[in-house]
Scaffold this motif. Structure first.
Motif, PDB file in Angstrom:
ATOM      1  N   LEU A   1       0.861  -1.187   0.000  1.00  0.00           N
ATOM      2  CA  LEU A   1       0.000   0.000   0.000  1.00  0.00           C
ATOM      3  C   LEU A   1       0.894   1.233   0.000  1.00  0.00           C
ATOM      4  O   LEU A   1       1.907   1.269   0.711  1.00  0.00           O
ATOM      5  CB  LEU A   1      -0.838  -0.046   1.285  1.00  0.00           C
ATOM      6  CG  LEU A   1      -2.153   0.695   1.341  1.00  0.00           C
ATOM      7  CD1 LEU A   1      -3.072   0.313   0.195  1.00  0.00           C
ATOM      8  CD2 LEU A   1      -2.837   0.404   2.685  1.00  0.00           C
ATOM      9  N   TYR A   2       0.538   2.220  -0.797  1.00  0.00           N
ATOM     10  CA  TYR A   2       1.289   3.479  -0.860  1.00  0.00           C
ATOM     11  C   TYR A   2       0.361   4.607  -0.423  1.00  0.00           C
ATOM     12  O   TYR A   2      -0.731   4.744  -0.987  1.00  0.00           O
ATOM     13  CB  TYR A   2       1.762   3.762  -2.286  1.00  0.00           C
ATOM     14  CG  TYR A   2       2.920   2.911  -2.738  1.00  0.00           C
ATOM     15  CD1 TYR A   2       2.757   1.563  -3.031  1.00  0.00           C
ATOM     16  CD2 TYR A   2       4.183   3.473  -2.896  1.00  0.00           C
ATOM     17  CE1 TYR A   2       3.826   0.792  -3.462  1.00  0.00           C
ATOM     18  CE2 TYR A   2       5.261   2.707  -3.331  1.00  0.00           C
ATOM     19  CZ  TYR A   2       5.073   1.373  -3.607  1.00  0.00           C
ATOM     20  OH  TYR A   2       6.132   0.611  -4.031  1.00  0.00           O
ATOM     21  N   LEU A   3       0.806   5.391   0.546  1.00  0.00           N
ATOM     22  CA  LEU A   3      -0.050   6.471   1.045  1.00  0.00           C
ATOM     23  C   LEU A   3       0.654   7.822   0.989  1.00  0.00           C
ATOM     24  O   LEU A   3       1.854   7.915   1.266  1.00  0.00           O
ATOM     25  CB  LEU A   3      -0.455   6.199   2.500  1.00  0.00           C
ATOM     26  CG  LEU A   3      -1.176   4.878   2.783  1.00  0.00           C
ATOM     27  CD1 LEU A   3      -1.404   4.709   4.280  1.00  0.00           C
ATOM     28  CD2 LEU A   3      -2.514   4.812   2.044  1.00  0.00           C
TER      29      LEU A   3
ATOM     30  N   VAL B   1       3.537  -0.919   4.070  1.00  0.00           N
ATOM     31  CA  VAL B   1       2.849   0.325   3.729  1.00  0.00           C
ATOM     32  C   VAL B   1       3.910   1.410   3.553  1.00  0.00           C
ATOM     33  O   VAL B   1       4.679   1.686   4.471  1.00  0.00           O
ATOM     34  CB  VAL B   1       1.851   0.736   4.837  1.00  0.00           C
ATOM     35  CG1 VAL B   1       1.021   1.938   4.365  1.00  0.00           C
ATOM     36  CG2 VAL B   1       0.935  -0.419   5.207  1.00  0.00           C
ATOM     37  N   ILE B   2       3.935   1.948   2.356  1.00  0.00           N
ATOM     38  CA  ILE B   2       4.923   2.988   2.068  1.00  0.00           C
ATOM     39  C   ILE B   2       4.218   4.319   2.268  1.00  0.00           C
ATOM     40  O   ILE B   2       3.232   4.618   1.572  1.00  0.00           O
ATOM     41  CB  ILE B   2       5.474   2.845   0.628  1.00  0.00           C
ATOM     42  CG1 ILE B   2       6.291   1.550   0.504  1.00  0.00           C
ATOM     43  CG2 ILE B   2       6.390   4.000   0.266  1.00  0.00           C
ATOM     44  CD1 ILE B   2       5.598   0.388   0.013  1.00  0.00           C
ATOM     45  N   VAL B   3       4.705   5.101   3.238  1.00  0.00           N
ATOM     46  CA  VAL B   3       4.023   6.348   3.568  1.00  0.00           C
ATOM     47  C   VAL B   3       4.943   7.525   3.259  1.00  0.00           C
ATOM     48  O   VAL B   3       6.091   7.550   3.700  1.00  0.00           O
ATOM     49  CB  VAL B   3       3.647   6.402   5.071  1.00  0.00           C
ATOM     50  CG1 VAL B   3       2.731   7.594   5.335  1.00  0.00           C
ATOM     51  CG2 VAL B   3       2.979   5.125   5.514  1.00  0.00           C
TER      52      VAL B   3
ATOM     53  N   ALA C   1       2.079   8.802  -4.391  1.00  0.00           N
ATOM     54  CA  ALA C   1       1.729   7.467  -3.885  1.00  0.00           C
ATOM     55  C   ALA C   1       1.163   6.609  -5.023  1.00  0.00           C
ATOM     56  O   ALA C   1       1.514   5.433  -5.179  1.00  0.00           O
ATOM     57  CB  ALA C   1       0.727   7.584  -2.742  1.00  0.00           C
ATOM     58  N   LEU C   2       0.296   7.215  -5.838  1.00  0.00           N
ATOM     59  CA  LEU C   2      -0.258   6.467  -6.983  1.00  0.00           C
ATOM     60  C   LEU C   2       0.860   6.046  -7.928  1.00  0.00           C
ATOM     61  O   LEU C   2       0.896   4.919  -8.431  1.00  0.00           O
ATOM     62  CB  LEU C   2      -1.251   7.342  -7.762  1.00  0.00           C
ATOM     63  CG  LEU C   2      -2.520   7.802  -7.050  1.00  0.00           C
ATOM     64  CD1 LEU C   2      -3.387   8.617  -8.006  1.00  0.00           C
ATOM     65  CD2 LEU C   2      -3.307   6.602  -6.533  1.00  0.00           C
ATOM     66  N   GLU C   3       1.775   6.955  -8.165  1.00  0.00           N
ATOM     67  CA  GLU C   3       2.866   6.683  -9.099  1.00  0.00           C
ATOM     68  C   GLU C   3       3.800   5.595  -8.539  1.00  0.00           C
ATOM     69  O   GLU C   3       4.250   4.704  -9.270  1.00  0.00           O
ATOM     70  CB  GLU C   3       3.622   7.993  -9.379  1.00  0.00           C
ATOM     71  CG  GLU C   3       4.885   7.882 -10.195  1.00  0.00           C
ATOM     72  CD  GLU C   3       4.692   7.297 -11.599  1.00  0.00           C
ATOM     73  OE1 GLU C   3       3.551   7.108 -12.036  1.00  0.00           O
ATOM     74  OE2 GLU C   3       5.719   7.012 -12.216  1.00  0.00           O
TER      75      GLU C   3
END
Ligand code: F6R
Length: 614
Positions: A474-476, A522-524, A485-487
């Motif tokens: 998950l990217y936030l 989770v990449i924040v 985050a989408l990229e």
């Protein structure tokens, strides 16, 4: 998609074509083929797989050929196989043809030809086209050029084609509609290719055929360009190419993607070089300056793009609305073109495309133009179709991007769009002078800061090792970092094939939080400026559900460091410029995970660099 290459001249055509095809493999690599005229007749080799495989099977070719055509395929009609590989031959065996594009009415043409006694071996639309040309040639007694012209008038769809006739092997006939086709002009020799990269070491002069044009290229006699519709002659416009062979080679890096990630400091500088002028930070952009009234009087900006370019458009939405106070809508070109969008002559449509060839973006441009909107292009590839179809535009000057996953295209697109927003903000007075100068200086400092961010490469590689077996990620991010985050998620899925989702961090509690457990990385993105406290709360929410946190933080951050499992630092910058830095570790993370999983980083499965089909 697909890449086409051809040669006619005094050199050995084989290495020119096979090396050229390798450079075009970014356009598809499901199969490869070559047809050569060796003085006695046509030799044809084709195979499922890449050009390297073609080289294996074509070792037994007889001798030097000075005329030939080759193809690397991204399958549309028919599975990747030897039989469906191009070149395709007509029933008599006289004509061979390569094709990039789609013949939409191929089925009705096929039935009509079958009724006339033609048979087909492949499932491709291309085999239908080569036989249609043969049918016209035989029944109406025309030369190849005329037969191609008449056959193409029956065709609905898109094409860049090259055809050779075994009975008249001193010419190649090429034609274009929708798909790109460049002709390199040498001394008594001609090169044909989907872009100029296959012939850049031989000539710097090229003609880019326009839609509905064809060229008959003859040994010794040269070339003639005609309009397909009315047969009128067209005077060729020869363009000088401004890139070198070195720029399209790997330059010591293991992959083009890594090279292109590391090229970003230079690419960003090249993007604003000559546009940011003097101490007072003037922004000069001819494409904008010449149409200032359109931009300043625009009711709104509509940004159309696909994939990574769409993500750059989303970043630009935040930038334009904040700096220039112009309402912005960002649209997937593929949706926009098939909706019935409300567009007026007071709208400015900005089309973003690295390749300048994306079919959906091109169609969106045409639609917008037909409604009277002013269309501005942001492209990387000079002379590309979108660059030519738009009313005005600015090139990113990122240099050739060969890796299928877009990297430097993204940061340079954001750079261009920031320059435009700054210019408009200053002129409209929505931006105070102090903020303007501060942002200009901030932008000028970005290349150096990207270089610093790139120094985390080893640390990112180590983190990749911990998570390369993950099934989901998950990217936030929030605000400007939400599109990042989408990229980041797109980069991971396309080259590592790990499922990944990007979300605005605050949306997590509306659904995705259910996914979080001890197996979920989770990449924040949690840089200091902009919603920092809120994102720290989001991190705590993830932590309390045992998610693994990889945080992208500003240099010196302590708060997130204490909460996260891993942190990757990027230098501080202004909030609106953050995406130019925060995207760097995400590119590197995807790259290393893909390498560790032994994926084909530069040519991921099922993808192609230039999506010229819808
Ligand atoms: C992702 C990627 C694609 C492209 C998209 C649009 O890494 O490369 O999503 O961004 O196909 O391509 P362009 O920018 O050439 O129109």
């Amino acid at each position: 998609m697909c890449g086409i290459v051809g040669y006619i001249g005094h050199r050995d055509a084989y290495p020119i074509i096979t090396n050229g095809l390798k450079r075009l493999e970014y356009r598809g690599y499901d199969s490869a083929g070559i047809a050569l005229y060796n003085g006695n007749g046509l030799e044809l080799f084709k195979t499922k797989g890449k050009v390297a495989q073609l080289e294996v099977i074509s070792k037994k070719r007889s001798s030097n050929a000075h005329i030939g055509i080759g193809h690397t395929r991204w399958a549309t009609h028919g599975v990747p196989s030897d039989i469906n590989a191009h070149p395709h031959t007509s029933n008599s065996g006289d004509l061979v043809l390569i094709h990039n594009g789609i013949i939409e009415n191929y089925n009705s043409l096929k039935i009509a030809l079958e009724n006339k006694g033609f048979h087909f071996e492949s499932d491709t639309d291309t085999e239908v086209l080569v036989n249609l040309i043969e049918y016209v040639q035989k029944t109406e007694g025309h030369k190849l050029g005329k037969a191609v012209q008449l056959a193409l008038k029956e065709v609905v769809g898109a094409y860049a084609i090259a055809v050779i006739d075994n009975k008249k092997p001193n010419e190649i006939v090429v034609a274009k509609l929708g798909s790109p086709l460049a002709i390199g002009i040498g001394n008594d020799e001609f090169f044909i290719a989907s872009d100029a990269s296959p012939f850049i070491e031989y000539t710097k002069n090229a003609i880019y055929l326009e839609d509905e044009q064809m060229a008959i290229i003859r040994l010794e006699k040269g070339l003639r360009i005609r309009k397909i519709k009315d047969d009128s002659l067209v005077s060729p416009v020869i363009q000088e190419l401004h890139f070198s062979l070195e720029q399209i080679e790997k330059g010591g890096y293991d992959h083009f993607m890594l090279k292109e990630i590391f090229e970003q400091p230079k690419a960003i500088k090249d993007t604003y070089r000559g546009r940011l002028v003097g101490k007072e930070g003037l922004i000069k952009m001819a494409g904008v300056d010449d149409h200032l009234d359109k931009f300043l009087n625009a009711d709104r900006l509509i940004i159309v793009a696909c994939g990574t370019s769409w993500h750059a458009g989303l970043v630009a939405e935040y930038i334009f609305e904040n700096l220039a106070r112009i309402p912005v809508e960002v649209e997937y070109a593929s949706e926009f073109r098939y909706r019935n969008p409300v567009i007026s002559s007071r709208d400015v449509v900005i089309a973003i495309s690295q390749s300048g060839e994306t079919a959906d973006t091109l169609a969106a441009i045409k639609l917008a133009k037909s409604h009277g909107a002013f269309v501005f292009g942001v492209c990387n590839v000079v002379g590309s179709t979108i660059a030519r179809e738009t009313n005005a535009g600015s090139y990113t000057h990122a240099g050739p991007e060969i890796g299928v996953a877009s990297t430097k295209a993204f940061t340079t697109q954001i750079t261009i769009l920031t320059l435009i927003a700054l210019k408009l903000g200053r002129l409209k007075g929505t931006l105070e002078e102090k903020q303007y100068i501060e942002t200009v200086r901030g932008l000028e400092a970005i290349p150096e800061k990207v270089s610093i961010a790139l120094k985390e490469n080893d640390a990112v590689e180590a983190i990749a090792k911990v998570y390369n077996q993950a099934k989901n990620c998950l990217y936030l991010g929030r605000g400007y970092n939400f599109p990042v985050a989408l990229e980041g998620a797109l980069k991971l899925k396309e080259i590592s094939y790990i499922h990944a989702e990007g979300y605005p961090a605050a949306e997590m509690k509306h659904g995705p939080i259910a996914l979080i457990d001890e197996n979920m990385p989770v990449i924040v993105i949690a840089t200091k400026k902009g919603h920092y406290d809120k994102i720290v709360s989001n991190i705590q929410e993830i932590k309390s559900r045992k998610g693994k946190i990889i945080a992208i933080v500003s240099q010196g951050d302590q708060t997130v460091r204490e909460l996260a499992d891993h942190v990757i630092e990027v230098p501080e910058t202004l909030e609106c410029l953050a995406p130019l830095l925060t995207t760097i570790p995400l590119q590197l993370l995807s790259y290393h995970i893909a390498v560790q999983l032994n994926r084909n980083v530069d040519q991921p499965r099922n993808l192609a660099k230039s999506v010229t089909v819808e």
